[in-house]
Motif scaffolding. Structure first.
Motif, PDB file in Angstrom:
ATOM      1  N   GLN A 194       0.850  -1.193   0.000  1.00 31.81           N
ATOM      2  CA  GLN A 194       0.000   0.000   0.000  1.00 31.81           C
ATOM      3  C   GLN A 194       0.889   1.247   0.000  1.00 31.81           C
ATOM      4  O   GLN A 194       0.909   2.020   0.956  1.00 31.81           O
ATOM      5  CB  GLN A 194      -0.931  -0.033   1.222  1.00 31.81           C
ATOM      6  CG  GLN A 194      -1.846  -1.252   1.214  1.00 31.81           C
ATOM      7  CD  GLN A 194      -2.539  -1.458   2.543  1.00 31.81           C
ATOM      8  OE1 GLN A 194      -2.057  -1.024   3.583  1.00 31.81           O
ATOM      9  NE2 GLN A 194      -3.675  -2.125   2.526  1.00 31.81           N
ATOM     10  N   VAL A 195       1.598   1.429  -1.090  1.00 39.10           N
ATOM     11  CA  VAL A 195       2.611   2.471  -1.171  1.00 39.10           C
ATOM     12  C   VAL A 195       2.095   3.637  -2.008  1.00 39.10           C
ATOM     13  O   VAL A 195       1.305   3.454  -2.941  1.00 39.10           O
ATOM     14  CB  VAL A 195       3.916   1.896  -1.768  1.00 39.10           C
ATOM     15  CG1 VAL A 195       3.679   1.325  -3.158  1.00 39.10           C
ATOM     16  CG2 VAL A 195       5.028   2.936  -1.802  1.00 39.10           C
ATOM     17  N   ASN A 196       2.536   4.837  -1.666  1.00 40.34           N
ATOM     18  CA  ASN A 196       2.253   6.011  -2.486  1.00 40.34           C
ATOM     19  C   ASN A 196       2.698   5.718  -3.918  1.00 40.34           C
ATOM     20  O   ASN A 196       3.835   5.299  -4.150  1.00 40.34           O
ATOM     21  CB  ASN A 196       3.026   7.211  -1.917  1.00 40.34           C
ATOM     22  CG  ASN A 196       2.917   8.452  -2.757  1.00 40.34           C
ATOM     23  OD1 ASN A 196       3.534   8.555  -3.803  1.00 40.34           O
ATOM     24  ND2 ASN A 196       2.154   9.415  -2.286  1.00 40.34           N
ATOM     25  N   PRO A 197       1.824   5.896  -4.920  1.00 36.26           N
ATOM     26  CA  PRO A 197       2.174   5.526  -6.297  1.00 36.26           C
ATOM     27  C   PRO A 197       3.451   6.194  -6.797  1.00 36.26           C
ATOM     28  O   PRO A 197       4.285   5.560  -7.460  1.00 36.26           O
ATOM     29  CB  PRO A 197       0.954   5.957  -7.109  1.00 36.26           C
ATOM     30  CG  PRO A 197      -0.178   5.940  -6.130  1.00 36.26           C
ATOM     31  CD  PRO A 197       0.417   6.358  -4.821  1.00 36.26           C
ATOM     32  N   GLY A 198       3.611   7.479  -6.505  1.00 37.31           N
ATOM     33  CA  GLY A 198       4.817   8.168  -6.942  1.00 37.31           C
ATOM     34  C   GLY A 198       6.058   7.614  -6.277  1.00 37.31           C
ATOM     35  O   GLY A 198       7.115   7.447  -6.902  1.00 37.31           O
TER      36      GLY A 198
END
Length: 606
Positions: free
Chosen positions: A239-243
């Protein structure tokens, strides 16, 4: 999201945590974070929440003024994500090269006439002139910062800064992104029923808080350890920040096994490079983006900028070392070097390198201003010498010397007229001699020696899982003697070794050398050059070394193996007693001892 499976930690790991003042049973649950609105709330938090709620009701256009490092970029992205649905919102970050740090008068003049409220992140506590200019235009100003304040309070409507006088919030090391995240949390606590995405916004930005906390080198007090631990857990769960995910791909970071070291040495520098050489807005755009094509474009751009930063930094480091070595020992406890040609965006990193290499505080300066008559730079300090306070002392003794200064205990920035360089050099060294008695001590601490039974990949994983480790909560470092089985130089000059653990058996006051080989433990090791090596080449086979090292899990193609990351390597002292003739013969055959039972006197044969 706070369910935790309790694991029994090895005795070694428990001892390491206790030595750092931590509870070995602490699972660092997110729901045990210190509240922003509790009995020891952040001063100004409630007033800031009220102003933001009013601006949301009135639909005021709001501007976030950020900073050009990882902490400022992450803090800007956090508030853009969290406050974006409430009112028209955009952000502005000063240009490092032309405007310098913070909400200056020139930055204030760039703010459009439509803006009704300005919220600073990771800056503002020293922006007296810039804030005064905004207030003269009738703009409401909320400062969120974490830097140390000066003697007077800026004329903002509200200040939220755990380090401001009278703030009861106990965790003073909270970074700028942490303060911004706490502001969102306070809004959720106060107006939760009106905030549909309450849980999601806070959780979604947790990885950015973790990144900023590590990259900004703030001490890992328990509150910060909770933020970093849960940010890492979020990323490992996918669940990581896309950027951030795009940046991780370019940096070669394993999402499933990301560590705090990846934040500090792989991801942080890539984001920082934009603020150093170009425009940090590229990094902010990346952290805000949901579009795969834009993410690929901006992460690739940051990769290129970072490569350029490395090249500039390498050249500046060589030149700075030449200056220090040529000037020789002038008796100065503090290094001061400068050049008109150096890039102002890289001086802080070079100062850090000089500090590590010479084990003394260092200031690195370059010329700036319209006609290059201002010296602008950064300093890095040693433990037990508060750099920002030292600069405050210089200001009290020489009130007209510096244009401006600010920072932390370990890092600070400043500017002054270039023709007064010698005056500054003398002044900062005089303050250092007043405040630090004797030389700056080089304290090489360690967590002791490990036995062969403890040198396992399982122990390395247990230490990794007990993290996060970092500033103020140092990663475990051990000291042992080893015999080199093989060694080679890798690309870049770094050393790769295979070593055998020396575990001598005590016999009264003597030591049986033959026990070294009979209890051998064969291990892979790596040493990255840092300029402080005692020899120009790695130790040859048969050489006995003493080393300070970290246990690491080397993950490659699905396999996990133990690797020693050796920080320092020295020739090891000889045993206190010579072995018997029989044991010398046996050891000589097995370990490369010479006929006298001793190892070569230097790393290089002959």
């Amino acid at each position: 999201m706070n369910a935790t499976v309790k694991k029994t930690r090895p005795d070694l790991v428990r001892r390491l945590l206790l030595a750092r003042g931590a509870d070995p049973e602490d699972t660092l649950r997110l729901d045990t974070l210190f509240s922003p609105l509790g009995k020891q709330q952040m001063l100004g938090m409630r007033e800031a929440i009220q102003w933001i709620a009013y601006a949301a009701q009135a639909r005021w256009p709001v501007l976030i003024v950020g900073d050009y490092d990882v902490d400022g970029a992450a803090a800007t992205a956090i508030l853009r994500k969290g406050l974006g649905p409430l009112f028209p919102l955009r952000s502005l970050v000063p240009n490092r090269l032309t405007e310098g740090y913070g909400l200056s008068e020139s930055v204030a003049d760039r703010i459009g006439s439509d803006i009704r409220m300005v919220i600073t992140v990771d800056n503002g506590i020293a922006a007296h002139a810039g804030i005064a200019r905004l207030k003269a235009r009738g703009i409401t100003v909320i400062v969120t910062d974490h830097h140390l304040p000066g003697a007077t309070r800026p004329p903002a409507d509200v200040i939220v800064d755990p380090n401001q006088p009278g703030c009861p919030f106990p965790f003073k090391s909270t970074c700028g992104a942490g303060v911004a995240w706490y502001l969102l949390w306070g809004l959720h606590q106060t107006y939760g029923e009106q905030w549909v995405s309450k849980e999601k916004v806070l959780y979604d930005t947790l990885d950015l808080v973790a990144l900023a906390t590590v990259a900004d080198l703030v001490p890992l007090e328990r509150n910060n350890r909770i933020l970093v631990a849960n940010g890492l857990k979020k990323i490992r769960a996918g669940q990581v920040n896309p950027g951030l995910s795009g940046l991780m791909m370019h940096a070669g970071v394993d999402l499933e096994h990301i560590t705090e070291q990846d934040f500090g040495f792989r991801l942080g520098p890539r984001l920082n490079a934009a603020g150093r050489l170009a425009d940090i807005q590229t990094g902010i755009n990346l952290l805000l983006s949901q579009d795969a094509e834009n993410i690929a474009h901006w992460s690739s751009m940051l990769e290129g900028i970072n490569a350029q930063r490395k090249e500039i930094q390498s050249q500046m480091e060589r030149q700075a070392q030449e200056i220090v070595d040529q000037t020789g020992d002038q008796g100065d406890p503090v290094i001061c070097v400068g050049s008109d040609a150096w890039h102002s965006g890289v001086v802080g990193i070079v100062a850090s390198k000089l500090k590590e290499l010479y084990q003394r505080p260092a200031f690195v300066l370059t010329a700036t201003g319209d006609v290059g008559q201002t010296a602008q730079g950064s300093g890095r300090s040693m433990p037990n010498w508060h750099l920002r306070d030292a600069l405050a002392r210089v200001e009290s003794q020489h009130p007209d010397l510096m244009h401006k200064y600010g920072g932390h205990a370990m890092a600070a920035g400043l500017s002054f007229p270039k023709n007064r360089y010698e005056e500054f050099r003398r002044a900062i060294n005089q303050v250092a001699m007043e405040q630090v008695k004797g030389q700056f001590a080089v304290n090489l601490w360690d967590d002791g020696a490990l036995s062969g039974d403890e040198l396992t990949v399982e122990m390395a994983k247990a230490i990794e899982e007990a993290g996060p480790w970092g500033q103020g909560f140092p990663a475990p470092v051990f000291v042992n003697d080893f015999v080199v089985e093989s060694s080679k130089t890798l690309r870049g000059g770094h050393w790769k070794l295979v070593v055998n653990l020396v575990e001598p058996e005590a016999v009264g006051l003597a030591v049986r050398v033959q026990a070294c080989r009979l209890q051998a433990c064969r291990l892979q090791a790596i040493h990255f050059l840092d300029g402080k090596e005692v020899a120009s080449s790695p130790p040859p086979p048969g050489f006995r070394i003493r080393t300070r090292y970290h246990l690491q899990v080397n993950r490659w193609r699905g396999e996990e193996n133990l690797q020693l990351h050796m920080e320092q390597i020295w020739p090891a002292p000889q045993p206190v007693a010579m072995p018997s003739a029989e044991s010398v013969s046996r050891s000589d055959e097995q370990s490369g001892l010479d006929q006298q039972g001793s190892f070569p006197p230097a790393f290089s044969p002959g």
